[in-house]
Scaffold this motif. Sequence first.
Motif, mmCIF file in Angstrom:
data_model
loop_
_atom_site.group_PDB
_atom_site.id
_atom_site.type_symbol
_atom_site.label_atom_id
_atom_site.label_comp_id
_atom_site.label_asym_id
_atom_site.label_seq_id
_atom_site.Cartn_x
_atom_site.Cartn_y
_atom_site.Cartn_z
ATOM 1 N N MET A 1 0.844 -1.194 0.000
ATOM 2 C CA MET A 1 0.000 0.000 0.000
ATOM 3 C C MET A 1 0.882 1.249 0.000
ATOM 4 O O MET A 1 1.983 1.246 0.550
ATOM 5 N N VAL A 2 0.377 2.299 -0.611
ATOM 6 C CA VAL A 2 1.084 3.571 -0.640
ATOM 7 C C VAL A 2 0.371 4.551 0.292
ATOM 8 O O VAL A 2 -0.860 4.614 0.341
ATOM 9 N N TYR A 3 1.169 5.271 1.041
ATOM 10 C CA TYR A 3 0.674 6.282 1.967
ATOM 11 C C TYR A 3 -0.016 7.411 1.201
ATOM 12 O O TYR A 3 0.489 7.879 0.191
ATOM 13 N N ARG A 4 -1.184 7.823 1.680
ATOM 14 C CA ARG A 4 -1.912 8.932 1.054
ATOM 15 C C ARG A 4 -2.087 10.125 1.980
ATOM 16 O O ARG A 4 -2.327 11.225 1.515
ATOM 17 N N GLY A 5 -2.025 9.919 3.284
ATOM 18 C CA GLY A 5 -2.153 11.059 4.189
ATOM 19 C C GLY A 5 -2.480 10.637 5.608
ATOM 20 O O GLY A 5 -2.788 9.473 5.883
ATOM 21 N N GLY A 6 -2.418 11.616 6.477
ATOM 22 C CA GLY A 6 -2.754 11.386 7.874
ATOM 23 C C GLY A 6 -1.530 11.131 8.731
ATOM 24 O O GLY A 6 -0.510 10.663 8.249
ATOM 25 N N GLU A 7 -1.685 11.490 9.987
ATOM 26 C CA GLU A 7 -0.626 11.232 10.964
ATOM 27 C C GLU A 7 -0.988 9.995 11.767
ATOM 28 O O GLU A 7 -2.135 9.850 12.180
ATOM 29 N N PRO A 8 -0.033 9.110 11.982
ATOM 30 C CA PRO A 8 -0.343 7.911 12.757
ATOM 31 C C PRO A 8 -0.869 8.242 14.152
ATOM 32 O O PRO A 8 -0.286 9.058 14.861
ATOM 33 N N ARG A 9 -1.997 7.645 14.481
ATOM 34 C CA ARG A 9 -2.564 7.736 15.828
ATOM 35 C C ARG A 9 -3.226 6.393 16.097
ATOM 36 O O ARG A 9 -4.017 5.903 15.292
ATOM 37 N N PRO A 10 -2.860 5.760 17.186
ATOM 38 C CA PRO A 10 -3.342 4.401 17.429
ATOM 39 C C PRO A 10 -4.810 4.343 17.810
ATOM 40 O O PRO A 10 -5.325 5.230 18.493
ATOM 41 N N GLN A 11 -5.476 3.292 17.386
ATOM 42 C CA GLN A 11 -6.818 2.965 17.850
ATOM 43 C C GLN A 11 -6.595 2.184 19.148
ATOM 44 O O GLN A 11 -6.288 1.001 19.137
ATOM 45 N N LEU A 12 -6.691 2.872 20.266
ATOM 46 C CA LEU A 12 -6.245 2.327 21.542
ATOM 47 C C LEU A 12 -6.983 1.067 21.984
ATOM 48 O O LEU A 12 -6.479 0.328 22.824
ATOM 49 N N THR A 13 -8.149 0.799 21.411
ATOM 50 C CA THR A 13 -8.832 -0.450 21.751
ATOM 51 C C THR A 13 -8.177 -1.641 21.054
ATOM 52 O O THR A 13 -8.435 -2.788 21.431
ATOM 53 N N GLU A 14 -7.340 -1.389 20.051
ATOM 54 C CA GLU A 14 -6.699 -2.456 19.280
ATOM 55 C C GLU A 14 -5.182 -2.480 19.429
ATOM 56 O O GLU A 14 -4.590 -3.552 19.512
ATOM 57 N N VAL A 15 -4.545 -1.314 19.379
ATOM 58 C CA VAL A 15 -3.084 -1.221 19.400
ATOM 59 C C VAL A 15 -2.666 -0.119 20.374
ATOM 60 O O VAL A 15 -3.457 0.756 20.713
ATOM 61 N N GLU A 16 -1.405 -0.161 20.799
ATOM 62 C CA GLU A 16 -0.909 0.846 21.743
ATOM 63 C C GLU A 16 -0.256 2.036 21.046
ATOM 64 O O GLU A 16 -0.372 3.158 21.500
ATOM 65 N N GLU A 17 0.457 1.754 19.951
ATOM 66 C CA GLU A 17 1.125 2.812 19.204
ATOM 67 C C GLU A 17 1.026 2.526 17.716
ATOM 68 O O GLU A 17 0.911 1.369 17.308
ATOM 69 N N ALA A 18 1.116 3.579 16.911
ATOM 70 C CA ALA A 18 1.185 3.471 15.456
ATOM 71 C C ALA A 18 2.230 4.483 15.009
ATOM 72 O O ALA A 18 2.183 5.644 15.419
ATOM 73 N N PHE A 19 3.183 4.029 14.179
ATOM 74 C CA PHE A 19 4.261 4.932 13.779
ATOM 75 C C PHE A 19 4.964 4.387 12.540
ATOM 76 O O PHE A 19 4.844 3.211 12.197
ATOM 77 N N PHE A 20 5.684 5.290 11.858
ATOM 78 C CA PHE A 20 6.499 4.904 10.717
ATOM 79 C C PHE A 20 7.916 4.621 11.192
ATOM 80 O O PHE A 20 8.437 5.330 12.063
ATOM 81 N N LEU A 21 8.529 3.610 10.605
ATOM 82 C CA LEU A 21 9.930 3.274 10.850
ATOM 83 C C LEU A 21 10.659 3.206 9.519
ATOM 84 O O LEU A 21 10.059 2.766 8.521
ATOM 85 N N PRO A 22 11.929 3.583 9.482
ATOM 86 C CA PRO A 22 12.699 3.289 8.272
ATOM 87 C C PRO A 22 12.594 1.782 7.995
ATOM 88 O O PRO A 22 12.615 0.971 8.933
ATOM 89 N N ALA A 23 12.484 1.420 6.733
ATOM 90 C CA ALA A 23 12.275 0.007 6.389
ATOM 91 C C ALA A 23 13.362 -0.883 6.979
ATOM 92 O O ALA A 23 13.071 -1.989 7.458
ATOM 93 N N SER A 24 14.604 -0.420 6.974
ATOM 94 C CA SER A 24 15.701 -1.237 7.521
ATOM 95 C C SER A 24 15.484 -1.513 9.008
ATOM 96 O O SER A 24 15.727 -2.617 9.489
ATOM 97 N N GLU A 25 15.000 -0.521 9.744
ATOM 98 C CA GLU A 25 14.718 -0.713 11.165
ATOM 99 C C GLU A 25 13.491 -1.604 11.370
ATOM 100 O O GLU A 25 13.465 -2.445 12.278
ATOM 101 N N ALA A 26 12.495 -1.453 10.518
ATOM 102 C CA ALA A 26 11.298 -2.296 10.622
ATOM 103 C C ALA A 26 11.658 -3.761 10.413
ATOM 104 O O ALA A 26 11.120 -4.642 11.098
#
Length: 160
Positions: free
Chosen positions: A102-127
Amino acid sequence: MRRKRQVRVARKRVVSAGGVVLRGRVPEVLVVSLKGGRVVTLPKGQVEPGERYPETAVREVREETGVEAAVVSPLGKVRYYFTVRNGGEPVTVSKEVHYFLMVYRGGEPRPQLTEVEEAFFLPASEALERLSYPNERETLLKALARWRPSRQDSSPEPGA
């Protein structure tokens, strides 16, 4: 001689879809974390009745992370098994996850706290180092092999 007691294990099948959301010429990947950051994984969730897998992937990415993304191509599926307890009885769950580049289209990561604790981008090598599951690292490698950033990829370069 004592016989081993046979334990009946109920079975459940779960079908999910998720995305490898990439952005930037030097790609970053969208991830979520659980269990106090001990588990880092790709966003995914269960397919709802009447929903196609790509639709589920887009919806789940949006719901879990707040990020808008568009499907580029399928990456295949993975299957794994785990056991949960239901009323004290073990239930073996067969989970099948259909992943999409998938390609990013917009928005800032914000977690849906009922499902996940954090949402964020990582450099692919770190991921590739931090993703908790080998099948997700393999899926990310497939996505990176197909990644062709374009002018439509409206994401900023890391550090920009």
